[in-house]
Design a protein around this motif. Structure first.
Motif, PDB file in Angstrom:
ATOM      1  N   LEU A  75       0.827  -1.204   0.000  1.00  0.00           N
ATOM      2  CA  LEU A  75       0.000   0.000   0.000  1.00  0.00           C
ATOM      3  C   LEU A  75       0.865   1.260   0.000  1.00  0.00           C
ATOM      4  N   GLY A  76       1.950   1.215   0.770  1.00  0.00           N
ATOM      5  CA  GLY A  76       2.810   2.376   0.883  1.00  0.00           C
ATOM      6  C   GLY A  76       3.475   2.762  -0.422  1.00  0.00           C
ATOM      7  N   THR A  77       3.755   1.798  -1.263  1.00  0.00           N
ATOM      8  CA  THR A  77       4.435   2.095  -2.533  1.00  0.00           C
ATOM      9  C   THR A  77       3.470   2.433  -3.657  1.00  0.00           C
ATOM     10  N   GLY A  85      -1.724  11.639   0.048  1.00  0.00           N
ATOM     11  CA  GLY A  85      -2.215  11.228   1.357  1.00  0.00           C
ATOM     12  C   GLY A  85      -3.606  10.647   1.305  1.00  0.00           C
ATOM     13  N   ALA A  86      -4.084  10.386   0.114  1.00  0.00           N
ATOM     14  CA  ALA A  86      -5.448   9.857  -0.029  1.00  0.00           C
ATOM     15  C   ALA A  86      -5.537   8.436   0.499  1.00  0.00           C
ATOM     16  N   ASP A  87      -6.714   8.116   1.041  1.00  0.00           N
ATOM     17  CA  ASP A  87      -6.945   6.747   1.491  1.00  0.00           C
ATOM     18  C   ASP A  87      -6.956   5.813   0.288  1.00  0.00           C
ATOM     19  N   PRO A  88      -6.459   4.589   0.467  1.00  0.00           N
ATOM     20  CA  PRO A  88      -6.449   3.657  -0.674  1.00  0.00           C
ATOM     21  C   PRO A  88      -7.868   3.257  -1.063  1.00  0.00           C
ATOM     22  N   SER A  89      -8.051   3.016  -2.328  1.00  0.00           N
ATOM     23  CA  SER A  89      -9.352   2.554  -2.800  1.00  0.00           C
ATOM     24  C   SER A  89      -9.592   1.131  -2.318  1.00  0.00           C
ATOM     25  N   ALA A 104      -3.709  -5.357  -2.188  1.00  0.00           N
ATOM     26  CA  ALA A 104      -2.603  -5.396  -1.229  1.00  0.00           C
ATOM     27  C   ALA A 104      -2.743  -6.564  -0.265  1.00  0.00           C
ATOM     28  N   MET A 105      -3.974  -6.844   0.165  1.00  0.00           N
ATOM     29  CA  MET A 105      -4.207  -7.951   1.078  1.00  0.00           C
ATOM     30  C   MET A 105      -3.818  -9.285   0.435  1.00  0.00           C
ATOM     31  N   VAL A 106      -4.209  -9.482  -0.823  1.00  0.00           N
ATOM     32  CA  VAL A 106      -3.882 -10.721  -1.522  1.00  0.00           C
ATOM     33  C   VAL A 106      -2.371 -10.830  -1.728  1.00  0.00           C
TER      34      VAL A 106
END
Length: 505
Positions: free
Chosen positions: A443-445, A450-454, A461-463
């Motif tokens: 997620l960081g890359t 500064g927006a929240d990830p979609s 990212a979880m997978v």
């Protein structure tokens, strides 16, 4: 029946004597398997019900983890003591006490009116499970000594236990979705009643050559506390990191206590864990290999549960059904591979080969994507993982328990459960920590500003985190296979023999 076989310290025992002592051993195995099924089902049936339980009882987020931790810590921390109590009281008596206590604790959990009552019930379930499980496995160990029968018996026992993990997920989903969370506890009571009634009717107390001796309470306190602190240290590392002072204190205290336990056991007159058990090369190899393999299995169950429910959006019932191919593979691996080949193929070949087959299934999971179709990835992966682990666990359990003196069968069986419980607890925390770290890095890359990830990026990212942790699981499983090849020297049809042939670690 085959001819004479070796048992214990080289004494020759004709297999026909076992049939005469335990003429209803196959019927007894059925009820013993039901008892073990109850314990295994309970490890997963409650997990599915946790969200509903938390909401109904008004539990804080920080308390919900103890619904799982209270059970696993009590179970893992008391297993060796439970095994030795089994040797002192007798296996049948220990089995019945464990069943009665587990049923009572389950009723208490189902009737819980607050978090303290529920967590106490879970700890009591774990404590009685720590008596019940080694008693059940010890009964199987002494009732089946002829190689072909032993392979078949352990195949059935392991298939029932393995299927219980997924059965718990399915039952938990059904009960929570159509009744309420309390039935995730009450469901254990009919299992206990059936198993106890059958045990009273057909299970015979195996003959014991010598009394096991007094209980080693100092040793029990040291190892129980040491194992609990070990799991807590890994849990602290998951949230705070290994460099954190609290984590280091827990880990240091665990090392000190377990080292003190080793000293006490070597010098004690009636040790909780006799050095002669872990000093055998074959058993030591099996304990290490089993502990490592279960680390990967428990972590995998966690990842698949989250993937099916969070990523794919399946209901609890459908998610539970998604584990059925793995269960089918485990049943086939246990009964048709491990059980049938135990008398003909070297145990290390079956164990290492099974682990490598399971690793191949895990390799398929490293290619998992958010949009992956269940039949193309999870289905074949689940079959391979179940097939491999089922084929490996049968000879592993046989090597770990055959050739043990009658006075030590309870504690030897407890060690099999202990390494799996501790390995499962550590593996869940370790692999979950690796997955969470990889998810955060991903997620960081890829976040913009500064927006929240979609939602799509979050699931991706979880997978990715699951895939990274699965690569680690593959490495751990390959290491377990390598240890099995190096350390296990038992021969086909005679695994676990004490004496010169088995060697010493």
């Amino acid at each position: 029946m085959s001819g004479p076989e070796r048992s214990g310290r080289g004494a020759v025992v004709d297999a026909s004597e076992t049939a005469e002592r335990y003429p209803r051993r196959w019927t007894a195995l059925l009820f013993i398997a039901v008892a073990q099924l109850m314990v295994v089902v309970d490890t997963t049936v409650v997990n599915i019900a946790i969200p509903s339980t938390q909401a109904d009882l008004g539990m804080a987020d920080g308390d919900r983890q103890w619904i799982i931790a209270a059970y696993t810590l009590a179970f893992g921390g008391l297993l060796l003591l439970g095994g030795r109590v089994t040797d002192v009281l007798g296996r049948k008596r220990a089995l019945l006490i464990g069943l009665a206590g587990f049923a009572a604790a389950s009723a208490l959990g189902g009737a819980a009116t607050g978090s303290a009552m529920l967590i106490t019930a879970r700890a009591l379930q774990g404590a009685f499970g720590a008596l019940l499980s080694p008693a059940a496995l010890a009964m199987v160990t002494v009732m089946f000594t002829e190689p072909k029968e032993r392979g078949k018996a352990f195949g059935i026992y392991n298939a029932v236990a393995g299927s219980g993990l997924a059965a718990g997920l399915i039952l938990g989903g059904v009960l929570t979705q159509f009744l309420n969370w309390r039935w995730a506890f009450y469901i254990s009571i009919p299992f206990a009643v059936v198993a106890a009634a059958g045990a009273v009717a057909v299970v015979r107390e195996p003959v014991r050559s010598r009394r096991a001796g007094p209980l080693d309470l100092p040793g029990a306190a040291l190892v129980g506390t040491g194992l609990v602190l070990t799991v807590l240290a890994f849990a602290a590392a998951d949230s705070d990191g290994w460099a954190n002072g609290h984590t280091l204190r827990l880990a240091g205290a665990a090392v000190v206590l377990l080292a003190a336990f080793t000293v006490v056991e070597r010098r004690g007159r009636a040790p909780l864990l006799p050095p002669r058990l872990v000093g055998d090369r074959n058993r030591a190899g099996v304990y290490l290999a089993l502990g490592l393999s279960v680390m990967t299995m428990f972590g995998l169950f966690l990842f698949m549960t989250y993937y099916l429910q969070t990523v794919k959006g399946y209901s609890p019932v459908v998610a539970g059904l998604g584990f059925l191919p793995m269960v089918a593979g485990m049943v086939v691996g246990s009964t048709q591979l491990g059980g049938r080949l135990l008398a003909h193929v070297p145990p290390r070949v079956l164990i290492s080969g099974g682990f490598l087959i399971a690793a191949a299934g895990m390799w398929l999971l490293t290619g998992l994507q958010v949009g992956s179709a269940y039949p193309s990835v999870l289905l074949p992966a689940g079959v391979l993982i179940g097939l491999g682990l089922g084929a490996a666990f049968v000879p592993a359990m046989s090597v770990a328990t055959l050739g043990v003196e009658p006075r030590d069968t309870g504690v030897a069986s407890a060690m099999v459960n202990a390494v799996q419980e501790v390995g499962g607890s550590i593996g869940t925390v370790l692999l979950n920590s690796i997955a969470a770290g990889a998810t955060a890095t991903y997620l960081g890359t890829r976040r913009t500003g500064g927006a929240d990830p979609s939602e799509a990026l979050r699931l991706e990212a979880m997978v990715h985190g699951f895939a990274v942790a699965t690569w680690w699981a593959i490495g751990i499983l390959v290491l377990a296979a390598l240890l099995a090849v190096i350390m296990i020297t038992a021969r086909p049809g005679d695994p676990g023999r004490d004496g010169p042939a088995s060697g010493k670690a």
